[in-house]
Design an enzyme around this catalytic site. Structure first.
Site, PDB file in Angstrom:
ATOM      1  N   CYS A   1      49.289  38.704  47.606  1.00 28.93           N
ATOM      2  CA  CYS A   1      50.041  39.197  48.299  1.00 28.93           C
ATOM      3  C   CYS A   1      49.555  39.205  49.828  1.00 28.93           C
ATOM      4  O   CYS A   1      48.587  38.768  50.267  1.00 28.93           O
ATOM      5  CB  CYS A   1      50.165  40.863  48.073  1.00 28.93           C
ATOM      6  SG  CYS A   1      48.671  42.003  48.483  1.00 28.93           S
TER       7      CYS A   1
ATOM      8  N   ASN B   1      43.215  44.642  39.373  1.00 22.04           N
ATOM      9  CA  ASN B   1      43.859  45.500  39.944  1.00 22.04           C
ATOM     10  C   ASN B   1      43.418  47.273  39.417  1.00 22.04           C
ATOM     11  O   ASN B   1      43.421  47.466  38.315  1.00 22.04           O
ATOM     12  CB  ASN B   1      45.477  45.596  39.976  1.00 22.04           C
ATOM     13  CG  ASN B   1      46.232  44.955  38.765  1.00 22.04           C
ATOM     14  OD1 ASN B   1      45.255  44.487  37.664  1.00 22.04           O
ATOM     15  ND2 ASN B   1      47.352  45.295  38.629  1.00 22.04           N
TER      16      ASN B   1
ATOM     17  N   CYS C   1      44.168  45.690  44.946  1.00 21.63           N
ATOM     18  CA  CYS C   1      44.758  44.501  44.228  1.00 21.63           C
ATOM     19  C   CYS C   1      43.274  43.672  43.518  1.00 21.63           C
ATOM     20  O   CYS C   1      42.340  44.014  44.112  1.00 21.63           O
ATOM     21  CB  CYS C   1      45.343  43.776  45.259  1.00 21.63           C
ATOM     22  SG  CYS C   1      47.085  43.930  45.753  1.00 21.63           S
TER      23      CYS C   1
ATOM     24  N   GLU D   1      42.348  40.812  43.850  1.00 23.68           N
ATOM     25  CA  GLU D   1      41.648  39.792  45.042  1.00 23.68           C
ATOM     26  C   GLU D   1      40.732  40.544  45.701  1.00 23.68           C
ATOM     27  O   GLU D   1      39.771  40.225  46.122  1.00 23.68           O
ATOM     28  CB  GLU D   1      42.530  39.042  45.955  1.00 23.68           C
ATOM     29  CG  GLU D   1      43.499  38.257  44.938  1.00 23.68           C
ATOM     30  CD  GLU D   1      44.952  39.167  44.841  1.00 23.68           C
ATOM     31  OE1 GLU D   1      44.905  40.078  44.286  1.00 23.68           O
ATOM     32  OE2 GLU D   1      45.691  38.222  44.684  1.00 23.68           O
TER      33      GLU D   1
ATOM     34  N   CYS E   1      46.130  40.643  50.672  1.00 20.28           N
ATOM     35  CA  CYS E   1      44.905  40.244  50.181  1.00 20.28           C
ATOM     36  C   CYS E   1      44.695  38.866  50.621  1.00 20.28           C
ATOM     37  O   CYS E   1      43.606  38.390  51.036  1.00 20.28           O
ATOM     38  CB  CYS E   1      44.975  39.727  48.766  1.00 20.28           C
ATOM     39  SG  CYS E   1      45.084  41.401  47.650  1.00 20.28           S
TER      40      CYS E   1
ATOM     41  N   GLU F   1      45.268  51.142  39.769  1.00 20.01           N
ATOM     42  CA  GLU F   1      46.428  51.728  40.424  1.00 20.01           C
ATOM     43  C   GLU F   1      46.042  53.356  40.138  1.00 20.01           C
ATOM     44  O   GLU F   1      44.964  53.663  39.539  1.00 20.01           O
ATOM     45  CB  GLU F   1      47.688  51.223  39.484  1.00 20.01           C
ATOM     46  CG  GLU F   1      48.104  50.022  39.746  1.00 20.01           C
ATOM     47  CD  GLU F   1      49.370  49.698  38.808  1.00 20.01           C
ATOM     48  OE1 GLU F   1      49.760  50.419  37.998  1.00 20.01           O
ATOM     49  OE2 GLU F   1      49.798  48.512  39.047  1.00 20.01           O
TER      50      GLU F   1
END
Ligand code: THU
Length: 129
Positions: free
Chosen positions: A85, A41, A52, A54, A88, A43
């Site tokens: 999530c 990930n 993310c 994935e 993803c 940010e």
């Protein structure tokens, strides 16, 4: 065996850039031909831009020409381990609902098939109608 995929997910998890959430995620996506793509990930101070792990792995795979995938390992530091999530799940579904999804935490592991994580998925076939 998923041990090598878990090792790859754990290794890339260390590189997570998550100064805001401090929630490190590592993903290792195995292509049908055995190639492995990793992601973590990333940010942003503009929080909504976060990517993310994935989806980062999917991007790396597609950029390398891979299209079909057999398994993904998602490594987090929580038990029970976090599942991907919704965003993803949807992007993974683009490449097939038979994907095996393996979530690993420090002590436990969970496994699913993507079609069970995303029932009634919106998919390419829907657009063709
Ligand atoms: N995150 C992922 O990398 N994958 C998921 O499936 C869920 C959430 C990241 C995004 C953010 O950096 C942090 O975890 C907390 O939400």
């Amino acid at each position: 065996m998923s041990a090598e995929l878990v090792r790859r997910a754990r290794a890339v998890q260390k590189n997570a850039y998550c100064p805001y959430s401090k929630f490190r995620v590592g993903a290792a996506l195995e292509a049908a031909d055995g190639r492995v793509y990793v992601g973590t990930n990333v940010e942003s101070a503009s929080y909504g831009l976060t990517i993310c792990a994935e989806r980062m792995a999917i991007g790396a795979a597609v950029a390398d020409g891979a299209r079909g995938f057999s398994r993904i390992v998602v490594a987090t530091e929580v038990d029970p381990p976090a599942s991907p999530c919704g965003a993803c799940r949807q992007l993974l579904a683009e490449f097939g609902l038979d994907l095996e999804v393996i979530a690993v935490g420090p002590k436990t592991e969970r496994r699913w098939v993507l079609r069970d994580l995303l029932p009634d998925a919106f998919a390419r076939a829907t657009l063709a109608k």
